[in-house]
Write a protein that holds these residues in place. Structure first.
Motif, short mmCIF file in Angstrom:
data_model
loop_
_atom_site.label_atom_id
_atom_site.label_comp_id
_atom_site.label_asym_id
_atom_site.label_seq_id
_atom_site.Cartn_x
_atom_site.Cartn_y
_atom_site.Cartn_z
N TYR B 49 -1.86 -2.29 10.65
CA TYR B 49 -2.92 -3.64 9.87
C TYR B 49 -4.06 -4.33 11.31
O TYR B 49 -4.92 -4.03 11.01
N ALA B 50 -3.51 -4.77 11.62
CA ALA B 50 -3.98 -5.09 13.43
C ALA B 50 -4.88 -4.19 13.99
O ALA B 50 -5.85 -4.04 13.95
N ALA B 51 -3.68 -3.32 14.06
CA ALA B 51 -4.21 -2.00 14.56
C ALA B 51 -5.41 -1.16 13.81
O ALA B 51 -6.63 -0.58 14.61
N LEU B 52 -5.45 -0.85 12.39
CA LEU B 52 -6.52 -0.61 11.73
C LEU B 52 -8.01 -1.52 12.43
O LEU B 52 -8.88 -0.77 12.50
N PHE B 53 -8.05 -2.85 11.71
CA PHE B 53 -8.93 -3.29 12.58
C PHE B 53 -9.69 -3.52 13.86
O PHE B 53 -11.41 -3.68 14.06
N ARG B 54 -8.87 -3.19 14.70
CA ARG B 54 -9.58 -2.69 16.13
C ARG B 54 -9.96 -1.48 15.88
O ARG B 54 -10.84 -1.47 17.28
N ASN B 55 -9.02 -0.84 15.28
CA ASN B 55 -10.55 0.47 15.31
C ASN B 55 -11.48 0.61 15.12
O ASN B 55 -11.76 0.91 14.05
N GLN B 56 -12.49 0.50 16.41
CA GLN B 56 -13.63 0.52 16.11
C GLN B 56 -13.85 1.87 14.88
O GLN B 56 -15.32 1.95 14.84
N ALA B 57 -13.22 3.24 15.46
CA ALA B 57 -14.53 4.33 14.87
C ALA B 57 -14.17 4.28 12.99
O ALA B 57 -14.93 4.62 12.47
N LEU B 58 -13.23 3.62 12.96
CA LEU B 58 -12.47 4.05 11.61
C LEU B 58 -13.68 2.96 10.13
O LEU B 58 -13.57 2.78 9.33
N MET B 59 -13.80 1.43 11.80
CA MET B 59 -14.60 0.26 10.57
C MET B 59 -15.67 0.78 10.62
O MET B 59 -16.71 1.42 9.39
N GLU B 60 -16.42 1.95 11.79
CA GLU B 60 -17.97 2.24 11.37
C GLU B 60 -17.79 3.06 10.43
O GLU B 60 -18.86 2.95 9.24
N ALA B 61 -17.10 4.39 10.28
CA ALA B 61 -17.13 4.91 9.96
C ALA B 61 -16.78 4.25 8.28
O ALA B 61 -17.66 4.85 6.80
N ALA B 62 -15.92 3.08 7.71
CA ALA B 62 -15.78 2.72 6.54
C ALA B 62 -17.24 2.21 5.61
O ALA B 62 -17.82 1.83 4.50
N TRP B 63 -17.82 1.36 7.01
CA TRP B 63 -18.79 0.98 6.86
C TRP B 63 -20.10 2.47 6.37
O TRP B 63 -21.44 2.36 5.65
N VAL B 64 -20.47 3.37 6.77
CA VAL B 64 -20.69 4.16 6.21
C VAL B 64 -20.83 5.35 5.27
O VAL B 64 -21.50 5.42 4.19
N THR B 65 -19.42 5.21 5.13
CA THR B 65 -19.29 5.74 3.57
C THR B 65 -19.26 4.48 2.47
O THR B 65 -20.28 4.59 1.25
N LEU B 66 -19.20 3.00 2.77
CA LEU B 66 -20.15 2.35 1.52
C LEU B 66 -21.45 2.51 1.03
O LEU B 66 -21.82 1.76 0.63
N ARG B 67 -21.69 2.25 2.86
CA ARG B 67 -23.21 2.61 2.81
C ARG B 67 -23.86 3.60 1.50
O ARG B 67 -24.68 3.84 0.36
N ILE B 68 -23.53 4.60 2.47
CA ILE B 68 -23.73 6.30 1.09
C ILE B 68 -23.37 6.05 -0.79
O ILE B 68 -23.86 5.93 -0.96
N ALA B 69 -22.07 5.50 -0.61
CA ALA B 69 -21.30 5.33 -1.90
C ALA B 69 -22.41 4.73 -2.81
O ALA B 69 -22.89 4.74 -3.83
N PHE B 70 -22.11 3.27 -2.25
CA PHE B 70 -23.99 1.91 -3.11
C PHE B 70 -25.23 3.08 -3.14
O PHE B 70 -25.56 2.65 -4.49
N LEU B 71 -25.76 3.39 -2.11
CA LEU B 71 -26.29 3.81 -2.85
C LEU B 71 -26.59 5.73 -3.78
O LEU B 71 -28.09 5.42 -4.57
N SER B 72 -25.79 6.23 -3.37
CA SER B 72 -26.08 8.23 -4.02
C SER B 72 -25.36 7.10 -5.57
O SER B 72 -26.29 7.59 -6.08
N ALA B 73 -24.69 5.92 -5.70
CA ALA B 73 -23.92 5.92 -7.12
C ALA B 73 -25.56 4.65 -7.47
O ALA B 73 -25.42 5.21 -9.10
N GLY B 74 -25.67 4.61 -6.99
CA GLY B 74 -27.01 4.14 -7.64
C GLY B 74 -28.15 5.15 -8.70
O GLY B 74 -28.85 4.76 -9.42
N MET B 75 -28.76 5.92 -7.46
CA MET B 75 -29.52 6.99 -7.43
C MET B 75 -29.58 7.45 -8.22
O MET B 75 -29.45 7.61 -9.84
#
Lengths: 301, 266
Positions: B49-75
């Protein structure tokens, strides 16, 4: 006043028009484009195909159309075999899903009413968790030195690791696991409404449970059986993730072929032709599914 | 009517739910594994879990995914609700058969076809691939699911409430916002959540329509899984499973409470 009815009418017409236009632009038009590109030549360019369609020049459009990609699909029996094997895998998976799903749906329908909504929620819950993650979970289980082998060895059932991962069996397990809610829920919906007195009457009249199952339960559950089977069969034919992660290189499926033509070989026209082939295979089941589904939703009390 | 569970019923339920939940349970357990090997237990540890939160690429991907999910689900929620209203309240409008076809087909259509066709469309209209193309693609797919969820609610509710409002002189738009919308609100919320999770989860359509800078979490997870199992992915999965479970449980509780409240009011 007149103006008001006009704006009212306009706003009333917008309700169907907006989603209609959206689906037209983002669902229907893309299909026509796939059809068009499947008929064009590959080019080493970005995008990697030669356009065949210029609105201004209809004659040139027809002369530039070529069936080369489809000829290739027919000549190279790889695609034919992949299609056949996809249909076979999807059909067998659907049968397995019925065999696994029916007893579960039946048990749910017979459970006391106060527990039923909890059971439904428990079937749906895995569906809300990521598909990819659930398939990933099976890799660790099915690996040669994985958890299934470890478990069976400690029970003394086997002495050698069993090879399931990277075989077709792993694909069946994956599809049954991932699609199970889609089979159980429509089955449960029809079984739950079933009138138990019919079964009792049959038993009173001397029918065996096995016989009343086939002559009463199954025919009454038919709408659920058809809906569930189509809901599983259609996407399973074009499945990519499951054969890719669990099936190994031996498992031939058309969705995977499309993916590799597109991403590995970068042959967009050929990938489009494969998509059209897949669509031809699925058009009849999809039309039946639409009718079944529209009728089911609209006749609901 | 006295329905009895037979031994066969109980066995099939127990085996069925074990089959559904055991793989997920094992995945969660092994995310706390001390060893790097995913299938060999090496003691309890939270290092992944610690390694996960240090993984910058994975965190960035999670952020992109959340934004896409929020916008597309709203529309998708807006479009899907409109489509459901069109299907239930407009009778036979011209092109209805095509419309129902376009609503039901994307739900069963193999994702490789939807993904490829949308990509070719975006290329044809010269739209740069990336965040927005994924969002538009997800909106198109998920609005169909919203339509079905909202439609089934519109089918079952009491039309006389709407008629009463109209008889009392409320204009249609006002009737919609004052009567219809509150009544179908739970199904709209359910539709939104469904659209959100579907978008969060999608690998195939996102892979076709992605571009530079728009790597979503499933794309990232998939490329890591292809390289081999990693306990970090187990940890990421466990967090996702935990979030979804919490969300589903709270949604169930909220809808149960609102049902109870509306029953009390009646």
């Amino acid at each position: 006043m007149k103006e008001r009815t006009f704006t009212k009418r306009l706003s009333a017409a917008l309700v169907p028009a907006v989603p209609y236009l959206w689906l037209g632009v983002f669902f229907l038009v893309p299909f026509l484009i796939v059809l068009k590109i499947s008929l064009s030549d590959t080019a080493i360019a970005q995008p990697p195909y030669k356009p065949v369609f210029e609105w201004s020049d209809i004659a040139a459009f027809f002369s530039a159309l070529d069936l080369e990609n489809f000829e290739l699909l027919v000549e190279d029996d790889l695609y034919f075999r992949a299609t056949l094997s996809s249909v076979r895998i999807a059909a067998l998976s659907t049968v397995l899903l019925l065999l696994v799903g029916f007893p579960i749906a039946y048990g749910m329908a017979r459970a006391p009413e106060r527990h039923r909504s909890l059971l439904v929620a428990l079937v749906i819950l895995p569906f809300w968790t990521s598909f990819l993650i659930r398939i990933y979970a099976w890799i660790a289980i099915l690996k040669p030195e994985g958890l299934l082998t470890q478990g069976l060895m400690s029970l003394g059932a086997i002495s050698e690791p069993i090879e399931i991962l990277n075989t077709e069996w792993a694909v069946y397990i994956g599809i049954v696991y991932a699609y199970l809610p889609f089979m159980v829920l429509p089955l449960y919906a029809t079984l739950e409404k079933m009138d138990d007195t019919l079964l009792e009457a049959a038993l009173d009249l001397g029918s065996t449970p096995w016989r009343s199952f086939w002559t009463i339960t199954v025919p009454l559950a038919m709408p659920g059986i058809i809906a569930g089977s189509l809901l599983c069969f259609i996407p399973a034919v074009g499945e990519f993730v499951i054969p890719d992660l669990l099936g190994g290189s031996e498992t031939l499926m058309i969705g995977r072929q499309l993916w590799s033509e597109f991403f590995s070989n970068r042959d967009w026209p050929l990938a489009s032709a494969v998509a059209i082939l897949l669509l031809i295979v699925l058009v009849a089941p999809i039309v039946i599914y639409r009718d079944v589904e529209a009728r089911r939703v609209e006749t609901r009390p | 009517m006295n329905r009895r569970l037979s031994l066969f019923n109980v066995t099939s339920l127990v085996l069925g739910f074990a089959f559904l939940y055991l793989p997920i349970l094992l995945l969660v357990v092994y995310s706390f594994n001390g060893s790097r090997l995913v299938t060999v237990w090496g003691g309890f540890s939270t290092q992944w879990y610690a390694a996960l939160f240090r993984n910058q690429a994975l965190m960035e991907a999670a952020w992109v995914t959340l934004r896409i999910a929020f916008l597309s689900a709203g529309m998708a929620t807006v479009l899907g609700t409109l489509a459901a209203l069109a299907l239930t309240r407009y009778g036979r409008f011209p092109g209805r058969t095509l419309f129902t076809g376009m609503v039901y087909a994307p739900m069963v259509m193999p994702e490789v076809i939807t993904g490829l066709s949308l990509l070719l469309f975006f290329v044809a209209v010269d739209l740069d691939r990336g965040f927005w193309t994924i969002t538009l693609a997800h909106t198109t797919l998920t609005m169909c699911f919203v339509t079905v969820v909202v439609q089934s609610r519109l089918m079952t509710f009491d039309r006389s409430l709407e008629e009463a409002a109209m008889d009392l002189g409320a204009p249609p738009l006002r009737t919609f916002f004052a009567v219809t919308l509150p009544l179908i609100a739970p199904s709209i919320v359910a539709g939104f959540l469904l659209a959100f999770t579907l978008s969060l989860d999608d690998l195939v359509i996102a892979s076709f329509n992605t571009g530079p800078g728009a790597t979503t979490l499933p794309i990232k997870i998939y490329s890591q899984v292809r390289l081999g199992l990693s306990p970090e992915i187990n940890a990421a999965s466990t967090i996702l499973i935990g979030l979804v479970t919490l969300g589903v449980i709270s949604a169930t509780l909220i809808s149960k409470r609102s049902v109870l409240r509306s029953r009390r009011n009646v």
